[in-house]
Each structure stands twice: as C-alpha cells, then as structure tokens.
Enzyme design. Structure first.
Site, short mmCIF file in Angstrom:
data_model
loop_
_atom_site.label_atom_id
_atom_site.label_comp_id
_atom_site.label_asym_id
_atom_site.label_seq_id
_atom_site.Cartn_x
_atom_site.Cartn_y
_atom_site.Cartn_z
N ARG A 115 46.39 41.73 16.18
CA ARG A 115 46.87 42.57 15.58
C ARG A 115 47.43 44.11 16.16
NH1 ARG A 115 47.93 38.77 12.57
NH2 ARG A 115 46.85 38.19 10.87
N HIS A 127 56.42 39.67 15.50
CA HIS A 127 55.37 39.06 15.59
C HIS A 127 56.33 38.10 15.37
CE1 HIS A 127 52.13 39.61 12.78
NE2 HIS A 127 51.84 38.41 12.66
C1 GLV Z 1 49.66 35.38 11.57
O1 GLV Z 1 49.94 37.09 12.35
C2 GLV Z 1 48.15 35.08 11.10
O2 GLV Z 1 47.58 36.02 10.92
O3 GLV Z 1 48.49 33.70 11.28
#
Ligand code: GLV
Length: 309
Positions: A224, A272
């Site tokens: 994260r 992401h």
């Molecule tokens: C992606 O970031 C997830 O938590 O699946």
C-alpha cells in the site's frame, strides 16, 4: 436479507451480474441507489464513505472486494460488531506473483535502463546479475507474499521472507519479528513490500529501514502507498544508497499529475495494477459466506480486526 455493494466511483455492473448469476433471486443494491437500510445484512465493499456502515442496524458482514482490508479497518466509525472478510483467490495471487516476477526481471536485466538508453540512441552494455546470484527479501509472508516468494525461488533467486511469525516454506529463508528485521534487510538486494497495512506497518519503508539495505538495493512496493515515506525514498535514491524503485501503490491514487515520482529517472510507476479482482473468480467465496451467515456457520477468510488483517 439483501446484499449491498458499496464502491463509489467504480463500475460494479459485473459484480452485480455475477452475484445474481451465481445466486439467482438474490436481492442486490448498489450504493447510493435507493434501498432499505434495515434489510441489509451483508455488504461487499471497496473504499466506502467513512461512517457509512453505522447507519445499517442489521449489518453483520462487510466483505472486501480485494485482498486488502485497510480501506475498511481504517474507518474509525466502523461498527464494532460487524465482521470483515477479505478475498483469498488463486487468480489474484498468481496475477500478483507474475507481476512481481516481471518487475524483478525488469530490474536485474536493466530493461528500464535500456529503454531510457534507447530514447538517447545509446548502445551501452550493462552488467547483469544472474537470478541465482540475486538475494531478494519479501516483507509480508501471508498468502500472497508466500506465493510471490515461492515463484521467485522457483526462478532460482535466493529468497528470504520476513513476517510477524516464523514461516516454514521450502527454499525460502524465514526471518520473523522486529528482532530479525535488520538481518533480513542487510541481505535484501531487492526488497519487495507485500505487508498488510496496519498501525504497525504504516510508514515502515522509511530512511531508517532503507539504511539497513545493502548499497545499490532496489525497492518494489506492491503493498500500500501508506507503507512508504515518499520523500525518504527519493532522498535515499538521490543520495545513491538505493538504485531505484518500482511503485504500484501510492498514498494518493491516482498519483497527482505534479508528483515527483512521475519524472524521477530511477523510479517507475504503474497505476495500482499488480492484480485486479475478477468478480467471476471471487463471487463464489462471497456467496458461500453469505450462505454461511444465513445458516449461522463460521465465515471463511475472516479478518482479525485487532490485528488488522
Ligand atoms: C488490491 O489492492 C487488493 O487489495 O486486492
């Protein structure tokens, strides 16, 4: 009993369709469309508005649409008696493992550096390190971290894992707890962050930690954005201690247009995308938990709220 999908700004039509396909007759609402709050006992959620769930008097479970649950646990108004589940999915796990393998190979074989040289029409051979000579450290040895470490070990890298408790995985050296962190870091030439985001791990990728890595180490963050102290990373790269970094997650997403990461020559970014939940693949486990809730049976993939994962 109804299921409420809460994922503001996300197109959830495929989730609704899969839930209805896989459980015909299921009543599915999508927040913020009109619905009766009293009817909702089960929610499926991604980045809900803070405080929302306290308005649902009969809510029992919030299922995260992804592997991470920090978007739920970070809500200070999340009702105490509501349970949280997360996704554990082979597809998600292998997508992420393959992505990390690609990033590692990209770095060891200097593909980003060659791309840069190409723009300058520069023919300059860079010495590369063979997989079997490269030491990689994986921070966070949960389901995904273990799969990533295992895939790297299968590709002949020398892999270590660091986690809260000791793990016993074939071909992976296990380090655990705060007392073994420095020994783990000292030998990690490529460091991969796959930790869950909790109070303990927030900001863990900072100057103090980077200083323990060998000079020239490379950092990959697919955990994260909040794990990373962004200016510490830039400082450690600019000082020459770190070779560079690959980041797929950020404190602010989308990454603001004027962010320093975009133009930094030794930092690569992706939006992401390391692994994206496929509703078709994960809806069966959500339906199973919905049925378990109805039958008063224990839920699968339950999060320990105190621990945060
Ligand atoms: C992606 O970031 C997830 O938590 O699946």
């Amino acid at each position: 009993m109804s299921v409420l999908i809460v994922a503001p700004g996300k197109d959830v039509s495929d989730w609704t369709e899969e839930l209805k396909n896989q459980h015909p007759g299921l009543n599915v609402y999508v927040y913020p469309e009109d619905h009766d709050k009293e009817e909702v006992e089960f929610a499926v959620s991604w980045k809900h508005p803070r405080g929302l769930f306290k308005n649902y008097p009969n809510l029992k479970v919030v299922a995260s649409m992804g592997a991470g649950v920090d978007h739920i646990t970070s809500d200070p108004e999340f009702p105490e008696d509501v349970k949280i589940t997360r996704v554990i999915d082979n597809q998600l796990t292998s997508d992420l493992s393959e992505f990390v393998l690609a990033l590692v190979m990209n770095q060891t074989r200097h593909l980003a550096a060659y791309k840069h040289q190409e723009t300058e029409h520069k023919w300059n051979l860079l010495k590369y390190c063979r997989n079997s000579d490269m030491k990689i450290g994986v921070m966070g040895m949960g389901v995904i971290g273990t799969a990533v470490a295992t895939l790297l070990a299968k590709n002949n890298f020398k892999v270590s894992g660091w986690s809260r408790t000791e793990k016993n995985c074939e071909d992976i050296t296990s380090y655990s707890g705060d007392c073994e962190l420095n020994n783990f870091l000292k030998q990690s030439e490529i460091l991969i962050c796959l930790l869950p985001l909790t109070k303990q791990t927030k900001g863990i990728l900072n100057t103090e930690l980077f200083e323990q890595l060998p000079k020239g180490a490379y950092v990959i963050n697919v955990g994260r954005g909040e794990h990373l102290e962004e200016s510490d990373l830039i400082g450690m790269i600019d000082s020459g201690h770190l070779a560079g970094a690959f980041l797929d997650v950020f404190k602010e997403e989308p990454l603001p247009e004027d962010h320093a990461f975009w133009d930094h020559k030794r930092i690569s970014v992706t939006p992401h995308t390391a692994s994206i939940t496929q509703p078709k693949s994960v809806v069966p486990q959500i339906i199973e938990n919905y049925k378990r809730l109805q039958n008063g049976e224990p839920l699968k993939n339950l999060v320990e709220k105190e621990r945060g994962y």
